[in-house]
Design an enzyme around this catalytic site. Structure first.
Site, PDB file in Angstrom:
ATOM      1  CB  ALA A 196      -0.940  -0.013   1.200  1.00 38.06           C
ATOM      2  CB  ALA A 231      -0.119   1.262  -4.188  1.00 44.17           C
ATOM      3  CD  GLU A 232      -1.579   7.203   0.129  1.00 43.06           C
ATOM      4  OE1 GLU A 232      -1.961   8.361   0.344  1.00 43.06           O
ATOM      5  OE2 GLU A 232      -2.018   6.216   0.732  1.00 43.06           O
ATOM      6  CB  THR A 233       5.147   6.062  -2.807  1.00 39.84           C
ATOM      7  OG1 THR A 233       5.184   5.946  -1.381  1.00 39.84           O
ATOM      8  CG2 THR A 233       6.349   6.863  -3.278  1.00 39.84           C
ATOM      9  CB  SER A 292       1.220  10.486  -3.830  1.00 39.04           C
ATOM     10  OG  SER A 292       0.198   9.966  -3.024  1.00 39.04           O
TER      11      SER A 292
END
Length: 138
Positions: free
Chosen positions: A52, A55-57, A60
Protein backbone atom coordinates in the site's frame (compact mmCIF):
# COMPACT_ATOMS: atom_id res chain seq x y z
CA UNK A 1 16.04 8.07 -17.55
CA UNK A 2 17.58 8.02 -14.07
CA UNK A 3 15.70 7.41 -10.84
CA UNK A 4 13.65 10.14 -9.22
CA UNK A 5 15.54 11.56 -6.26
CA UNK A 6 13.23 11.15 -3.29
CA UNK A 7 16.04 12.35 -1.03
CA UNK A 8 14.88 15.95 -1.33
CA UNK A 9 12.33 14.98 1.33
CA UNK A 10 13.53 15.39 4.91
CA UNK A 11 15.74 12.51 6.07
CA UNK A 12 14.02 9.51 7.58
CA UNK A 13 10.80 9.78 5.60
CA UNK A 14 8.76 6.67 4.83
CA UNK A 15 9.94 6.24 1.23
CA UNK A 16 13.53 6.15 2.44
CA UNK A 17 12.74 3.69 5.23
CA UNK A 18 10.91 1.39 2.79
CA UNK A 19 13.68 1.54 0.17
CA UNK A 20 11.35 2.87 -2.56
CA UNK A 21 12.95 4.13 -5.76
CA UNK A 22 11.15 5.62 -8.74
CA UNK A 23 12.90 4.30 -11.83
CA UNK A 24 10.82 5.66 -14.72
CA UNK A 25 8.27 8.42 -15.08
CA UNK A 26 6.22 10.19 -17.69
CA UNK A 27 2.59 11.34 -17.79
CA UNK A 28 1.32 7.93 -18.96
CA UNK A 29 3.35 5.58 -16.75
CA UNK A 30 5.37 5.84 -13.55
CA UNK A 31 7.43 2.87 -12.32
CA UNK A 32 9.06 2.24 -8.96
CA UNK A 33 10.64 -0.57 -6.97
CA UNK A 34 10.80 -1.62 -3.35
CA UNK A 35 12.74 -4.47 -1.70
CA UNK A 36 10.84 -7.24 0.04
CA UNK A 37 13.69 -7.50 2.57
CA UNK A 38 12.90 -5.19 5.49
CA UNK A 39 9.24 -4.91 4.45
CA UNK A 40 7.97 -8.31 5.60
CA UNK A 41 5.23 -9.29 8.03
CA UNK A 42 5.80 -11.94 10.77
CA UNK A 43 5.28 -14.87 8.36
CA UNK A 44 8.21 -13.69 6.23
CA UNK A 45 6.01 -12.45 3.37
CA UNK A 46 5.80 -8.96 1.90
CA UNK A 47 3.60 -6.92 4.24
CA UNK A 48 0.34 -5.79 2.61
CA UNK A 49 0.86 -2.37 4.17
CA UNK A 50 4.22 -2.13 2.40
CA UNK A 51 2.47 -2.75 -0.92
CA UNK A 52 0.00 0.00 0.00
CA UNK A 53 2.87 2.39 0.76
CA UNK A 54 4.47 1.67 -2.62
CA UNK A 55 1.13 2.12 -4.40
CA UNK A 56 0.32 5.39 -2.63
CA UNK A 57 3.82 6.73 -3.22
CA UNK A 58 3.67 6.06 -6.97
CA UNK A 59 0.11 7.32 -7.35
CA UNK A 60 0.81 10.44 -5.31
CA UNK A 61 3.90 11.31 -7.34
CA UNK A 62 1.93 10.80 -10.57
CA UNK A 63 -0.91 12.98 -9.26
CA UNK A 64 1.55 15.67 -8.17
CA UNK A 65 3.13 15.65 -11.64
CA UNK A 66 -0.34 16.17 -13.12
CA UNK A 67 -1.30 18.89 -10.62
CA UNK A 68 1.93 20.92 -10.67
CA UNK A 69 2.79 23.71 -10.53
CA UNK A 70 -0.46 25.46 -9.52
CA UNK A 71 -1.98 22.69 -7.43
CA UNK A 72 -0.98 20.02 -4.94
CA UNK A 73 -2.22 16.42 -4.75
CA UNK A 74 -3.56 14.92 -1.53
CA UNK A 75 -4.54 11.27 -1.12
CA UNK A 76 -8.29 10.80 -0.86
CA UNK A 77 -8.83 7.04 -1.16
CA UNK A 78 -6.59 3.99 -1.54
CA UNK A 79 -7.92 0.48 -2.24
CA UNK A 80 -5.61 -2.54 -2.49
CA UNK A 81 -6.37 -6.10 -3.51
CA UNK A 82 -3.60 -8.56 -2.59
CA UNK A 83 -3.43 -11.50 -5.02
CA UNK A 84 -0.37 -13.45 -3.86
CA UNK A 85 2.59 -13.15 -1.51
CA UNK A 86 5.93 -11.53 -2.28
CA UNK A 87 8.77 -13.52 -0.78
CA UNK A 88 12.10 -12.02 -1.84
CA UNK A 89 13.89 -9.67 -4.19
CA UNK A 90 12.38 -6.46 -5.53
CA UNK A 91 8.77 -5.76 -6.28
CA UNK A 92 7.89 -3.34 -9.05
CA UNK A 93 4.91 -1.01 -9.15
CA UNK A 94 3.55 0.33 -12.43
CA UNK A 95 1.24 3.32 -12.07
CA UNK A 96 -1.05 4.39 -14.91
CA UNK A 97 -3.78 7.04 -15.00
CA UNK A 98 -7.45 6.13 -15.00
CA UNK A 99 -8.66 9.75 -14.71
CA UNK A 100 -6.80 13.06 -14.62
CA UNK A 101 -9.20 15.94 -14.03
CA UNK A 102 -9.08 19.43 -12.61
CA UNK A 103 -10.10 18.46 -9.05
CA UNK A 104 -9.31 14.73 -8.82
CA UNK A 105 -6.91 12.23 -10.32
CA UNK A 106 -7.19 8.43 -10.11
CA UNK A 107 -4.45 5.91 -10.86
CA UNK A 108 -4.17 2.12 -11.04
CA UNK A 109 -0.99 0.68 -9.58
CA UNK A 110 -0.04 -2.93 -10.34
CA UNK A 111 2.67 -4.44 -8.15
CA UNK A 112 4.52 -7.51 -9.45
CA UNK A 113 7.40 -9.69 -8.31
CA UNK A 114 10.61 -10.29 -10.26
CA UNK A 115 8.97 -13.21 -12.12
CA UNK A 116 6.16 -10.94 -13.35
CA UNK A 117 3.51 -12.39 -11.04
CA UNK A 118 0.90 -9.81 -9.99
CA UNK A 119 0.99 -9.42 -6.21
CA UNK A 120 -1.32 -6.46 -5.72
CA UNK A 121 -3.68 -4.22 -7.68
CA UNK A 122 -4.30 -0.82 -6.14
CA UNK A 123 -6.36 2.22 -7.05
CA UNK A 124 -5.52 5.65 -5.64
CA UNK A 125 -7.65 8.77 -5.96
CA UNK A 126 -6.12 12.12 -5.07
CA UNK A 127 -7.88 15.41 -4.62
CA UNK A 128 -6.17 18.35 -6.33
CA UNK A 129 -6.13 21.63 -4.42
CA UNK A 130 -4.68 25.05 -5.08
CA UNK A 131 -1.20 25.44 -3.66
CA UNK A 132 -1.40 27.23 -0.30
CA UNK A 133 -0.28 30.88 -0.34
CA UNK A 134 3.35 31.22 0.69
CA UNK A 135 4.15 27.59 -0.16
CA UNK A 136 7.88 27.67 -1.03
CA UNK A 137 7.34 25.45 -4.08
CA UNK A 138 4.83 27.79 -5.75
Amino acid sequence: MSTVDLSSSPAGQLTEKMGIEITSWDPEKLVGTMPVEGNRQPYGLLHGGASAVLAETLGSVAAAMHAAPERIALGLELACTHHRAGRSGLVTGVCQPLHRGKTTATFEIVISDEDGHRLCTAKLTCILRERPPGDPKS
